[in-house]
Design a protein around this motif. Structure first.
Motif, PDB file in Angstrom:
ATOM      1  N   PHE A   1       0.807  -1.225   0.000  1.00 14.02           N
ATOM      2  CA  PHE A   1       0.000   0.000   0.000  1.00 14.02           C
ATOM      3  C   PHE A   1       0.842   1.278   0.000  1.00 14.02           C
ATOM      4  CE2 PHE A   1      -2.805   3.275   1.581  1.00 14.02           C
ATOM      5  CZ  PHE A   1      -3.976   3.013   0.892  1.00 14.02           C
ATOM      6  N   HIS A   2       1.821   1.351   0.909  1.00 12.39           N
ATOM      7  CA  HIS A   2       2.568   2.604   1.040  1.00 12.39           C
ATOM      8  C   HIS A   2       3.541   2.865  -0.109  1.00 12.39           C
ATOM      9  CE1 HIS A   2       0.946   2.506   5.142  1.00 12.39           C
ATOM     10  NE2 HIS A   2       1.107   3.805   5.149  1.00 12.39           N
ATOM     11  N   THR A   3       3.748   1.864  -0.989  1.00  8.27           N
ATOM     12  CA  THR A   3       4.656   2.146  -2.120  1.00  8.27           C
ATOM     13  C   THR A   3       4.059   3.240  -2.999  1.00  8.27           C
ATOM     14  OG1 THR A   3       3.711   0.217  -3.231  1.00  8.27           O
ATOM     15  CG2 THR A   3       5.892  -0.067  -2.295  1.00  8.27           C
TER      16      THR A   3
ATOM     17  N   HIS B   1       1.894  -9.318  10.241  1.00 15.73           N
ATOM     18  CA  HIS B   1       3.178  -9.013  10.882  1.00 15.73           C
ATOM     19  C   HIS B   1       3.513  -7.559  10.574  1.00 15.73           C
ATOM     20  CE1 HIS B   1       4.514 -13.258  11.820  1.00 15.73           C
ATOM     21  NE2 HIS B   1       3.379 -13.411  11.173  1.00 15.73           N
ATOM     22  N   TYR B   2       3.906  -6.818  11.597  1.00 20.89           N
ATOM     23  CA  TYR B   2       4.113  -5.371  11.472  1.00 20.89           C
ATOM     24  C   TYR B   2       5.524  -5.006  11.932  1.00 20.89           C
ATOM     25  CZ  TYR B   2       3.787  -0.542  13.383  1.00 20.89           C
ATOM     26  OH  TYR B   2       4.010   0.769  13.727  1.00 20.89           O
ATOM     27  N   HIS B   3       6.254  -4.353  11.036  1.00 18.53           N
ATOM     28  CA  HIS B   3       7.608  -3.869  11.351  1.00 18.53           C
ATOM     29  C   HIS B   3       7.622  -2.353  11.161  1.00 18.53           C
ATOM     30  CE1 HIS B   3       9.398  -7.963  10.962  1.00 18.53           C
ATOM     31  NE2 HIS B   3       8.402  -8.111  10.110  1.00 18.53           N
ATOM     32  N   SER B   4       8.311  -1.675  12.069  1.00 24.24           N
ATOM     33  CA  SER B   4       8.353  -0.211  11.971  1.00 24.24           C
ATOM     34  C   SER B   4       9.713   0.303  12.438  1.00 24.24           C
ATOM     35  CB  SER B   4       7.265   0.376  12.869  1.00 24.24           C
ATOM     36  OG  SER B   4       7.417   1.770  12.957  1.00 24.24           O
ATOM     37  N   HIS B   5      10.070   1.505  11.962  1.00 19.65           N
ATOM     38  CA  HIS B   5      11.257   2.188  12.478  1.00 19.65           C
ATOM     39  C   HIS B   5      10.948   2.820  13.828  1.00 19.65           C
ATOM     40  CE1 HIS B   5      13.195   1.898   8.592  1.00 19.65           C
ATOM     41  NE2 HIS B   5      12.083   2.338   8.035  1.00 19.65           N
ATOM     42  N   ARG B   6       9.633   2.879  14.160  1.00 22.10           N
ATOM     43  CA  ARG B   6       9.199   3.618  15.353  1.00 22.10           C
ATOM     44  C   ARG B   6       8.714   2.651  16.425  1.00 22.10           C
ATOM     45  NH1 ARG B   6       7.174   6.086  10.575  1.00 22.10           N
ATOM     46  NH2 ARG B   6       8.120   8.132  10.285  1.00 22.10           N
ATOM     47  N   ARG B   7       8.660   3.150  17.659  1.00 23.41           N
ATOM     48  CA  ARG B   7       8.175   2.325  18.769  1.00 23.41           C
ATOM     49  C   ARG B   7       6.782   2.777  19.197  1.00 23.41           C
ATOM     50  NH1 ARG B   7      12.043  -1.308  21.094  1.00 23.41           N
ATOM     51  NH2 ARG B   7      10.196  -1.906  22.279  1.00 23.41           N
TER      52      ARG B   7
HETATM   53  C1  HEM Z   1      -4.429   6.678   1.649  1.00 23.29           C
HETATM   54  C2  HEM Z   1      -4.211   6.226   2.849  1.00 23.29           C
HETATM   55  C3  HEM Z   1      -2.914   6.397   3.600  1.00 23.29           C
HETATM   56  C4  HEM Z   1      -2.004   7.418   3.556  1.00 23.29           C
HETATM   57  C5  HEM Z   1      -2.063   8.703   2.736  1.00 23.29           C
HETATM   58  C6  HEM Z   1      -0.948   7.076   4.493  1.00 23.29           C
HETATM   59  C7  HEM Z   1       0.150   7.869   4.764  1.00 23.29           C
HETATM   60  C8  HEM Z   1       0.978   7.707   5.844  1.00 23.29           C
HETATM   61  C9  HEM Z   1       1.899   8.701   6.343  1.00 23.29           C
HETATM   62  C10 HEM Z   1       2.132  10.082   5.729  1.00 23.29           C
HETATM   63  C11 HEM Z   1       2.510   8.176   7.432  1.00 23.29           C
HETATM   64  C12 HEM Z   1       3.583   8.850   8.316  1.00 23.29           C
HETATM   65  C13 HEM Z   1       4.916   8.239   8.052  1.00 23.29           C
HETATM   66  C14 HEM Z   1       5.972   9.274   7.713  1.00 23.29           C
HETATM   67  O1  HEM Z   1       5.646  10.464   7.510  1.00 23.29           O
HETATM   68  O2  HEM Z   1       7.170   8.899   7.634  1.00 23.29           O
HETATM   69  C15 HEM Z   1       1.956   6.863   7.630  1.00 23.29           C
HETATM   70  C16 HEM Z   1       2.315   6.031   8.656  1.00 23.29           C
HETATM   71  C17 HEM Z   1       1.701   4.840   8.921  1.00 23.29           C
HETATM   72  N1  HEM Z   1       0.751   4.194   8.156  1.00 23.29           N
HETATM   73 FE1  HEM Z   1      -0.115   4.928   6.486  1.00 23.29          FE
HETATM   74  N2  HEM Z   1      -1.209   5.855   5.055  1.00 23.29           N
HETATM   75  C18 HEM Z   1      -2.405   5.419   4.547  1.00 23.29           C
HETATM   76  C19 HEM Z   1      -3.045   4.246   4.844  1.00 23.29           C
HETATM   77  C20 HEM Z   1      -2.596   3.310   5.739  1.00 23.29           C
HETATM   78  C21 HEM Z   1      -3.235   2.037   6.003  1.00 23.29           C
HETATM   79  C22 HEM Z   1      -4.484   1.528   5.277  1.00 23.29           C
HETATM   80  C23 HEM Z   1      -2.514   1.428   6.968  1.00 23.29           C
HETATM   81  C24 HEM Z   1      -2.693   0.086   7.622  1.00 23.29           C
HETATM   82  C25 HEM Z   1      -3.836  -0.485   7.816  1.00 23.29           C
HETATM   83  C26 HEM Z   1      -1.430   2.324   7.340  1.00 23.29           C
HETATM   84  C27 HEM Z   1      -0.488   2.082   8.332  1.00 23.29           C
HETATM   85  C28 HEM Z   1       0.423   3.025   8.787  1.00 23.29           C
HETATM   86  C29 HEM Z   1       1.195   2.896  10.011  1.00 23.29           C
HETATM   87  C30 HEM Z   1       1.135   1.734  11.013  1.00 23.29           C
HETATM   88  C31 HEM Z   1       1.985   4.039  10.106  1.00 23.29           C
HETATM   89  C32 HEM Z   1       2.923   4.440  11.273  1.00 23.29           C
HETATM   90  C33 HEM Z   1       4.331   4.479  10.839  1.00 23.29           C
HETATM   91  C34 HEM Z   1       5.177   3.387  11.441  1.00 23.29           C
HETATM   92  O3  HEM Z   1       4.632   2.331  11.826  1.00 23.29           O
HETATM   93  O4  HEM Z   1       6.408   3.570  11.487  1.00 23.29           O
HETATM   94  N3  HEM Z   1      -1.512   3.441   6.557  1.00 23.29           N
HETATM   95  N4  HEM Z   1       1.047   6.591   6.638  1.00 23.29           N
END
Ligand code: HEM
Length: 185
Positions: free
Chosen positions: A103-105, A132-138
């Motif tokens: 998704f995020h690609t 499974h969820y991996h992140s740079h953040r806590r």
């Molecule tokens: C169009 C929808 C979405 C957009 C525009 C979006 C965009 C973003 C943005 C801007 C961040 C902040 C990261 C950064 O700035 O470095 C983020 C983080 C994150 N997103 Fe998305 N996201 C979307 C949908 C989703 C969905 C559907 C999921 C999962 C179900 C998801 C899971 C996460 C998580 C868990 C983070 C926290 C970052 C981390 O774990 O390090 N996002 N996303």
């Protein structure tokens, strides 16, 4: 994190609790910005401070703030601002989850400095999978729970989310068991 994250926190607080509560939270967090620029990166620490201050002012655990924020992110931020991307993610909840690792690609194309999470789907059955969820953040696992619950809502597919393995509790990474009603999906 990109400003759109902080802006979404601001929207959530303002719409659910009012401008005064938002100003108290912003003050307690020591955040000088009155508004956030969506496509500008901000230090992660600012977002964590806002979540901590929201927990204090609203007298709820920070994990609850994050979970509510996850649902808000899907129902409002994603659906209202990026409905086309969300639709392209899948026709059903399980389809969306299977596609989630990629998704995020597409988001990286819009936000080049994004540090996105990494997801992997395992043990897929007709009514469940392990995410499974991996992140740079806590500390963001409760946010993921809220995101998954929000996805269940938009697909009108009741989900249960069990946080089976926790990085904070010593596991190598976080694992969520996601279950849905097969008939609804
Ligand atoms: C169009 C929808 C979405 C957009 C525009 C979006 C965009 C973003 C943005 C801007 C961040 C902040 C990261 C950064 O700035 O470095 C983020 C983080 C994150 N997103 Fe998305 N996201 C979307 C949908 C989703 C969905 C559907 C999921 C999962 C179900 C998801 C899971 C996460 C998580 C868990 C983070 C926290 C970052 C981390 O774990 O390090 N996002 N996303």
């Amino acid at each position: 994190m990109y400003g759109m994250v902080n802006k979404a926190v601001q929207d959530l607080i303002t719409r659910q609790h009012g401008e005064d509560v938002w100003q108290r939270i912003r003050g307690l967090a020591g955040v000088e910005e009155d508004m956030f620029i969506s496509n500008e990166p901000y230090p992660d620490e600012l977002t964590y401070r806002l979540v901590g201050a929201a927990a204090e002012v609203l007298a709820v655990p920070a994990t609850e703030v994050l979970r509510t924020f996850g649902r808000w992110w899907i129902l409002h931020t994603a659906m209202e601002g990026y409905g086309h991307l969300m639709k392209a993610g899948g026709r059903t909840l399980p389809e969306f989850l299977i596609n989630l690792p990629n998704f995020h690609t597409r988001i990286v194309l819009m936000f080049p400095h994004l540090r996105p999470p990494e997801f992997e789907c395992m043990d897929v059955t007709a009514g469940s999978l392990r995410l499974h969820y991996h992140s740079h953040r806590r500390g963001l696992a409760p946010f993921v729970t809220g995101l998954l619950e929000g996805l269940g809502e938009i697909y009108r597919t009741p989900v249960t989310v069990k946080h089976e393995q926790s990085l904070d509790a010593g596991a190598e990474h976080d694992v969520f068991l996601v279950r849905w009603e097969e008939s609804a999906a």
